[in-house]
Design an enzyme around this catalytic site. Structure first.
Site, PDB file in Angstrom:
ATOM      1  N   ASP A  50       1.043  -1.070  -0.077  1.00 36.72           N
ATOM      2  CA  ASP A  50      -0.231   0.048  -0.030  1.00 36.72           C
ATOM      3  C   ASP A  50       0.949   1.259   0.005  1.00 36.72           C
ATOM      4  OD1 ASP A  50       0.764  -0.116   2.689  1.00 36.72           O
ATOM      5  OD2 ASP A  50      -1.297   0.123   3.671  1.00 36.72           O
ATOM      6  N   SER A  51       2.391   1.063   0.161  1.00 26.88           N
ATOM      7  CA  SER A  51       3.162   2.190  -0.263  1.00 26.88           C
ATOM      8  C   SER A  51       2.869   2.741  -1.623  1.00 26.88           C
ATOM      9  CB  SER A  51       4.575   1.616  -0.205  1.00 26.88           C
ATOM     10  OG  SER A  51       4.722   0.310  -1.121  1.00 26.88           O
ATOM     11  N   ASP A  89      -1.268  -6.072  -0.733  1.00 25.89           N
ATOM     12  CA  ASP A  89      -1.340  -5.607   0.619  1.00 25.89           C
ATOM     13  C   ASP A  89      -2.632  -4.853   0.791  1.00 25.89           C
ATOM     14  OD1 ASP A  89      -0.310  -4.696   3.220  1.00 25.89           O
ATOM     15  OD2 ASP A  89       1.041  -3.163   1.881  1.00 25.89           O
ATOM     16  N   LYS A 119      -1.381  -9.298   2.471  1.00 25.77           N
ATOM     17  CA  LYS A 119      -0.683  -9.247   3.736  1.00 25.77           C
ATOM     18  C   LYS A 119      -1.579  -8.031   4.482  1.00 25.77           C
ATOM     19  CE  LYS A 119       2.749  -5.583   3.710  1.00 25.77           C
ATOM     20  NZ  LYS A 119       2.153  -4.733   4.842  1.00 25.77           N
ATOM     21  N   GLU A 121      -1.530  -5.736   8.484  1.00 24.56           N
ATOM     22  CA  GLU A 121      -0.824  -5.313   9.521  1.00 24.56           C
ATOM     23  C   GLU A 121      -1.479  -5.670  10.981  1.00 24.56           C
ATOM     24  OE1 GLU A 121      -0.300  -0.890   9.359  1.00 24.56           O
ATOM     25  OE2 GLU A 121       0.540  -1.109   7.250  1.00 24.56           O
ATOM     26  N   GLU A 188       9.013  -4.468  10.528  1.00 27.00           N
ATOM     27  CA  GLU A 188       9.280  -3.166   9.925  1.00 27.00           C
ATOM     28  C   GLU A 188       9.816  -2.367  11.208  1.00 27.00           C
ATOM     29  OE1 GLU A 188       6.694  -1.294   7.339  1.00 27.00           O
ATOM     30  OE2 GLU A 188       7.929   0.448   7.163  1.00 27.00           O
TER      31      GLU A 188
HETATM   32  O1  KIV Z   1       3.319  -1.015   1.703  1.00 26.41           O
HETATM   33  C1  KIV Z   1       4.619  -1.475   1.671  1.00 26.41           C
HETATM   34  O2  KIV Z   1       5.396  -1.524   0.700  1.00 26.41           O
HETATM   35  C2  KIV Z   1       4.947  -2.277   2.750  1.00 26.41           C
HETATM   36  C3  KIV Z   1       6.412  -3.032   2.653  1.00 26.41           C
HETATM   37  C4  KIV Z   1       7.380  -1.669   3.088  1.00 26.41           C
HETATM   38  C5  KIV Z   1       6.759  -3.939   3.890  1.00 26.41           C
HETATM   39  O3  KIV Z   1       4.238  -2.838   3.495  1.00 26.41           O
END
Ligand code: KIV
Length: 271
Positions: A50-51, A89, A119, A121, A188
């Site tokens: 989600d980056s 994510d 993924k 959190e 992280e």
């Molecule tokens: O969103 C993302 O890119 C991440 C990674 C940095 C682990 O969660």
């Protein structure tokens, strides 16, 4: 070259890498092109993080990213990747409401986007949700330590687990996520000693970002290692290229040649 079913990375094969003492290489990607390039380089796990919100969509954090945006980019990466494990994510508020909400949304990553896993959190508090997804057949990558979706509560980003009490809580979180059935865990922003201890305590692999060399593998944001994202450079991110400079130079040269009339020349024109 077509990839056979035998070459495809599965969660079981990823876990076997830890058992064999081989380090896991993980990287983010947000489109088919970078997904394919990472796949060609032998990256084991590609996360459509989600980056995406900051690297591609121009937001200031991951919070505004929507499920549809994430699915759209996950599907693009899946079209470019044939061998690596692709993980979608789950964005903010697409899984926190209830395990049932998480299940409905996680299923879309597998069914609509073609991802291999999702993924999310969270530590012990998220374990019931992880368990629900895994029981339904959805592989889950956990994520503890700095959790960017909690940035508003935290008031910023900081290294987690420096104090003994917080370190103990993180170790318990890691064990709870493993017990709930996650196939691997992102750590992280943790001190090196703590992530090494967690890695030794778990059977599943840990994948570190800003968590030192003692993890089973490493993940980085592809725009950071390529020098494409210039708003800020986290300390843990090493630059292997300066593509933003290369792109500026190339677009500058093109602009100059269009303005001067040097482009297009004969070689790039038709009779
Ligand atoms: O969103 C993302 O890119 C991440 C990674 C940095 C682990 O969660």
């Amino acid at each position: 070259m077509a990839t056979s079913q035998q070459d495809k990375l599965t969660v079981r094969r990823l876990c076997a890498l830890k058992k064999r003492g081989e380090r896991i290489v993980a990287l983010t990607a947000y489109d088919a092109l970078l997904g394919r390039l990472a796949d060609e380089c032998g990256v084991h796990l590609i996360l459509v993080g989600d980056s995406l919100g900051m690297t591609v969509l121009g937001y200031k954090s991951t919070i505004p990213v929507t499920l549809d945006q994430s699915l759209h980019h996950t599907a693009a990466v899946c079209r470019g990747v044939s061998r690596a494990l692709v993980v979608g994510d789950m964005p903010f508020m697409t899984y926190q409401v209830s395990p049932e909400q998480a299940l409905r949304n996680a299923a879309r990553y597998l069914q609509e986007a073609g991802a291999d896993a999702v993924k999310l959190e969270g530590g012990a508090g998220m374990a019931p949700t992880v368990r629900r997804l895994v029981q339904a057949g959805i592989p889950v990558l956990g994520h503890i330590g700095i959790m960017p979706q909690s940035v508003l509560v935290e008031g910023g980003y900081r290294i987690h687990g420096r104090e003994p009490e917080e370190a103990r809580a993180l170790e318990e979180d890691a064990l709870a996520v493993e017990a709930a059935g996650a196939f691997a865990l992102v750590l992280e922003g943790l001190p090196t000693d703590l992530s090494a201890r967690i890695t030794q305590a778990l059977t599943i692999p840990t994948i570190g970002i800003g968590a030192g060399p003692g993890c089973s593998g490493q993940i980085q944001v592809v725009h950071d290692i390529l020098g494409l994202f210039e708003d800020f450079v986290p300390r843990h991110a090493k630059r292997y290229a300066d593509l933003a400079d290369d792109i500026r130079r190339a677009i500058g040269d093109y602009s100059d040649e269009v303005r001067s009339g040097a482009f297009p020349d004969k070689a790039h024109s038709f009779e």
